[in-house]
Design a protein around this motif. Structure first.
Motif, mmCIF file in Angstrom:
data_model
loop_
_atom_site.group_PDB
_atom_site.id
_atom_site.type_symbol
_atom_site.label_atom_id
_atom_site.label_comp_id
_atom_site.label_asym_id
_atom_site.label_seq_id
_atom_site.Cartn_x
_atom_site.Cartn_y
_atom_site.Cartn_z
ATOM 1 N N LEU A 79 -15.068 15.537 -18.207
ATOM 2 C CA LEU A 79 -15.207 16.767 -18.584
ATOM 3 C C LEU A 79 -14.917 17.938 -17.477
ATOM 4 O O LEU A 79 -15.366 17.546 -16.144
ATOM 5 N N ASN A 80 -14.560 18.985 -17.566
ATOM 6 C CA ASN A 80 -14.422 20.043 -16.524
ATOM 7 C C ASN A 80 -15.141 21.609 -17.012
ATOM 8 O O ASN A 80 -14.837 22.253 -17.722
ATOM 9 N N PRO A 81 -16.570 21.309 -16.704
ATOM 10 C CA PRO A 81 -17.419 22.471 -17.037
ATOM 11 C C PRO A 81 -16.800 23.847 -16.912
ATOM 12 O O PRO A 81 -17.003 24.676 -18.001
ATOM 13 N N GLU A 82 -16.449 23.899 -15.833
ATOM 14 C CA GLU A 82 -15.817 25.261 -15.465
ATOM 15 C C GLU A 82 -14.802 25.986 -16.499
ATOM 16 O O GLU A 82 -14.830 27.069 -16.716
ATOM 17 N N GLN A 83 -13.821 24.910 -16.761
ATOM 18 C CA GLN A 83 -12.680 25.424 -17.630
ATOM 19 C C GLN A 83 -12.904 25.113 -19.059
ATOM 20 O O GLN A 83 -11.948 25.303 -19.727
ATOM 21 N N ARG A 84 -14.189 24.753 -19.339
ATOM 22 C CA ARG A 84 -14.286 24.052 -20.862
ATOM 23 C C ARG A 84 -13.206 23.188 -21.436
ATOM 24 O O ARG A 84 -12.673 23.317 -22.372
ATOM 25 N N GLN A 85 -13.014 22.232 -20.571
ATOM 26 C CA GLN A 85 -11.925 21.362 -20.690
ATOM 27 C C GLN A 85 -12.323 19.867 -21.029
ATOM 28 O O GLN A 85 -13.352 19.647 -20.156
ATOM 29 N N VAL A 86 -11.745 19.169 -21.909
ATOM 30 C CA VAL A 86 -11.967 17.512 -21.845
ATOM 31 C C VAL A 86 -10.731 16.893 -21.670
ATOM 32 O O VAL A 86 -9.681 17.375 -22.047
ATOM 33 N N SER A 87 -10.759 15.877 -20.952
ATOM 34 C CA SER A 87 -9.750 14.975 -20.571
ATOM 35 C C SER A 87 -9.777 13.714 -21.267
ATOM 36 O O SER A 87 -10.730 13.211 -21.457
ATOM 37 N N LEU A 88 -8.492 13.410 -21.928
ATOM 38 C CA LEU A 88 -8.358 12.050 -22.631
ATOM 39 C C LEU A 88 -8.001 10.952 -21.859
ATOM 40 O O LEU A 88 -7.075 11.179 -21.078
ATOM 41 N N GLU A 89 -8.276 9.949 -22.503
ATOM 42 C CA GLU A 89 -7.649 8.569 -21.925
ATOM 43 C C GLU A 89 -5.967 8.802 -22.369
ATOM 44 O O GLU A 89 -5.928 9.250 -23.064
ATOM 45 N N GLY A 90 -5.395 8.449 -21.266
ATOM 46 C CA GLY A 90 -3.953 9.022 -21.527
ATOM 47 C C GLY A 90 -3.169 10.337 -21.093
ATOM 48 O O GLY A 90 -2.060 10.539 -20.944
ATOM 49 N N GLY A 91 -4.338 10.791 -20.554
ATOM 50 C CA GLY A 91 -3.939 12.183 -19.779
ATOM 51 C C GLY A 91 -3.961 13.579 -20.389
ATOM 52 O O GLY A 91 -3.909 14.526 -19.767
ATOM 53 N N GLN A 92 -4.145 13.605 -21.786
ATOM 54 C CA GLN A 92 -3.958 14.711 -22.351
ATOM 55 C C GLN A 92 -5.239 15.887 -22.152
ATOM 56 O O GLN A 92 -6.484 15.078 -22.016
ATOM 57 N N ILE A 93 -5.088 16.873 -21.931
ATOM 58 C CA ILE A 93 -6.286 17.727 -21.375
ATOM 59 C C ILE A 93 -6.333 18.907 -22.472
ATOM 60 O O ILE A 93 -5.247 19.550 -23.093
ATOM 61 N N LEU A 94 -7.832 19.114 -23.178
ATOM 62 C CA LEU A 94 -7.864 20.119 -24.004
ATOM 63 C C LEU A 94 -8.910 21.116 -23.468
ATOM 64 O O LEU A 94 -9.846 20.853 -22.844
ATOM 65 N N GLN A 95 -8.631 22.723 -23.832
ATOM 66 C CA GLN A 95 -9.637 23.491 -23.428
ATOM 67 C C GLN A 95 -10.132 24.224 -24.770
ATOM 68 O O GLN A 95 -9.401 24.418 -25.577
ATOM 69 N N GLY A 96 -11.495 24.343 -24.593
ATOM 70 C CA GLY A 96 -11.960 24.825 -25.837
ATOM 71 C C GLY A 96 -12.625 26.531 -25.339
ATOM 72 O O GLY A 96 -12.870 26.657 -24.307
ATOM 73 N N SER A 97 -12.901 27.151 -26.669
ATOM 74 C CA SER A 97 -13.589 28.311 -26.498
ATOM 75 C C SER A 97 -15.041 27.928 -26.118
ATOM 76 O O SER A 97 -15.636 28.433 -25.217
ATOM 77 N N ASP A 98 -15.500 26.871 -26.809
ATOM 78 C CA ASP A 98 -16.689 26.464 -26.457
ATOM 79 C C ASP A 98 -16.462 24.725 -26.875
ATOM 80 O O ASP A 98 -15.713 24.370 -27.516
ATOM 81 N N VAL A 99 -17.366 23.882 -26.338
ATOM 82 C CA VAL A 99 -17.434 22.523 -26.365
ATOM 83 C C VAL A 99 -18.712 21.947 -26.749
ATOM 84 O O VAL A 99 -19.490 22.025 -25.892
ATOM 85 N N VAL A 100 -18.926 21.181 -27.805
ATOM 86 C CA VAL A 100 -19.890 20.597 -28.190
ATOM 87 C C VAL A 100 -19.563 18.862 -28.110
ATOM 88 O O VAL A 100 -18.793 18.224 -28.366
ATOM 89 N N LEU A 101 -20.920 18.200 -27.372
ATOM 90 C CA LEU A 101 -21.097 16.903 -27.256
ATOM 91 C C LEU A 101 -21.706 16.296 -28.263
ATOM 92 O O LEU A 101 -23.000 16.772 -28.496
ATOM 93 N N ALA A 102 -21.034 15.555 -29.266
ATOM 94 C CA ALA A 102 -21.919 14.748 -30.251
ATOM 95 C C ALA A 102 -21.747 13.322 -30.073
ATOM 96 O O ALA A 102 -20.963 12.723 -31.016
ATOM 97 N N LEU A 103 -22.107 12.615 -28.761
ATOM 98 C CA LEU A 103 -21.450 11.539 -28.458
ATOM 99 C C LEU A 103 -22.321 10.423 -28.840
ATOM 100 O O LEU A 103 -21.959 9.131 -28.898
ATOM 101 N N GLY A 104 -23.420 10.560 -29.646
ATOM 102 C CA GLY A 104 -24.338 9.350 -30.178
ATOM 103 C C GLY A 104 -24.992 8.523 -29.097
ATOM 104 O O GLY A 104 -25.334 9.070 -27.903
ATOM 105 N N ALA A 105 -25.353 7.319 -29.291
ATOM 106 C CA ALA A 105 -25.927 6.701 -28.369
ATOM 107 C C ALA A 105 -25.343 5.083 -28.358
ATOM 108 O O ALA A 105 -24.714 4.632 -29.328
#
Ligand SMILES: Cc1cc2nc3c(=O)[nH]c(=O)nc-3n(C[C@H](O)[C@H](O)[C@H](O)COP(=O)(O)OP(=O)(O)OC[C@H]3O[C@@H](n4cnc5c(N)ncnc54)[C@H](O)[C@@H]3O)c2cc1C
Length: 385
Positions: free
Chosen positions: A82-108
């Protein structure tokens, strides 16, 4: 326009997406999931075997139907940073997505205690549809199951698999069942009910090792006994998934720490569901995550809204002896009063001012919705306005 990004398509991620969509009919929405993205009710995982349900039977809508229903893009992939500054998430494989907001609902993650023995890697735990599918395959054509952990999930699996015809040994190191939810007298009543259902209990001892035997697994208990099992299922607790958030510098303790607005320690980042610690509370149940999703949807739609928790009793799905419990936090001042007749228990916990702070309804008492509703009304809110 950047999308709202929700990482996770469990009950938390999908409930939030549905609530948000009601308020923002056209906004771009991306959900990312490390599993298949099917929508299912996780509480059904511990009651499905006796009913003969396959993993596919438990799916309410697949990822294509969910994408359509939510007008969302659903990406199957694992977020690795995760890149908190840029509101970005990086996926396995290299794809990077930028959001207006990012919500983590990752479970346990299921907690896996270190065990000795050459078959310790054969232990199952069930926390998603894939686990359920694997356990169901392992149970085919066998009879004896050892379940480690006498909490809510362990008791439910023990009851369900016993109903389904398996021989069950239930091992609980703490010495009594549901130790974090029930007072002692109620634990003993439940133990009696599960024994009457045909479950063998081994309380006050843990599993030290699991080895291959000639025909079955040999499960060694800490006090010297050895159980034979075809399948071993561990249900000793869950740990909120915090590693991603922690590595990105978001504040975490037991869970990803959020305030009443479900805001993480950096702007534009939110967390809810099993991964979140809301004002110090980690409540890995459905009702809290629904309250969180409703509040967060409002906030993300532009109306900043704090989550409120009313009293939220927990239901334990052991049908021969159902349990409803509003647990009392450890070290709370006050005392329990019990009405116990066999497996039927009504227990009330009051403080010195006679304020009801918790209750247990078990057996026939748990089958009286009016009783539950009346008691629930008297409890204070868990997080008030
Ligand atoms: C067997 C069982 C029975 C239960 N019974 C009850 C009950 O009767 N009543 C009750 O209230 N509660 C019950 N619970 C608890 C309840 O089901 C959970 O609190 C709830 O389902 C948690 O939902 P969640 O969305 O937070 O997490 P999850 O359902 O675990 O979803 C997490 C999501 O995050 C995704 N994810 C994780 N990491 C990544 C990553 N790095 N990249 C991309 N995606 C990622 C996963 O793929 C998944 O989609 C039960 C739980 C279990 C296991």
């Amino acid at each position: 326009m950047k999308p709202l990004i929700i990482v996770g398509t469990g009950l938390a991620g999908y409930t939030l997406a549905k609530e948000w969509r009601k308020r923002v009919p056209e906004g771009p929405l991306v959900l990312i999931t490390a599993d298949g993205g099917s929508s299912y009710s996780k509480p059904m995982l511990s009651t499905g075997y006796a009913k003969g349900k396959s993993a596919d039977d438990l799916i309410m809508a697949d990822e294509v139907a969910m994408a359509d229903q939510l007008k969302a893009e659903i990406i199957q992939g694992r977020v690795v940073s995760l890149n908190p500054e840029q509101r970005q998430v990086s996926l396995e494989g290299g794809q990077i997505l930028q959001g207006s907001d990012v919500v983590l609902a990752l479970g346990a993650d299921p907690f896996r205690p270190a065990l000795g023995g050459d078959a310790s890697s054969q232990v199952h735990s069930v926390n998603d549809l894939g686990d359920y599918r694997r356990l169901q395959a392992a149970l085919t054509g066998v009879r004896r199951v050892t379940i480690v952990g006498g909490g809510l999930i362990g008791c439910e699996f023990a009851h369900d698999l016993r109903t389904g015809g398996y021989e069950i040994d239930l091992v609980e190191p703490a010495g009594r069942l549901l130790p974090s939810l029930l007072p002692e007298a109620a634990s003993w009543a439940l133990a009696g009910a599960l024994q009457a259902h045909g479950i063998r209990l081994h309380l006050g001892q843990g599993v030290s090792a699991i080895n291959y035997g000639d025909t079955r697994l040999q499960v060694s208990l800490s006090q010297g006994e050895t159980l034979e099992a075809d399948v071993v299922l561990s249900a000793v607790g869950l740990r909120p998934r915090i590693t991603l958030a922690q590595s990105a510098g978001l504040t975490c303790q037991r869970g990803i720490q959020v305030n009443r607005y479900l805001e993480c320690s950096r702007p534009g980042w939110y967390a809810l569901g099993d991964c979140a610690e809301v004002e110090g509370l980690v409540l890995p149940y459905v009702l809290p995550l629904m309250a969180q999703a409703r509040a967060l949807a409002q906030t993300l739609a532009g109306q900043r809204t704090a989550v409120q928790y009313p009293a939220m009793p927990v239901v334990v799905k052991t049908p021969s002896c159902p349990v409803v419990v509003a647990p009392v936090a450890p070290h709370t001042e006050g005392s329990w009063e019990f009405e116990i007749e066999g497996h039927d228990v009504k227990a009330l916990f009051h403080d010195s001012k006679q304020q009801l702070l918790g209750f247990v309804l078990m057996g026939r008492w748990a089958q009286q919705p009016a009783e539950k509703a009346a008691l629930q009304k008297k409890l204070p809110d868990m997080l008030a306005t």
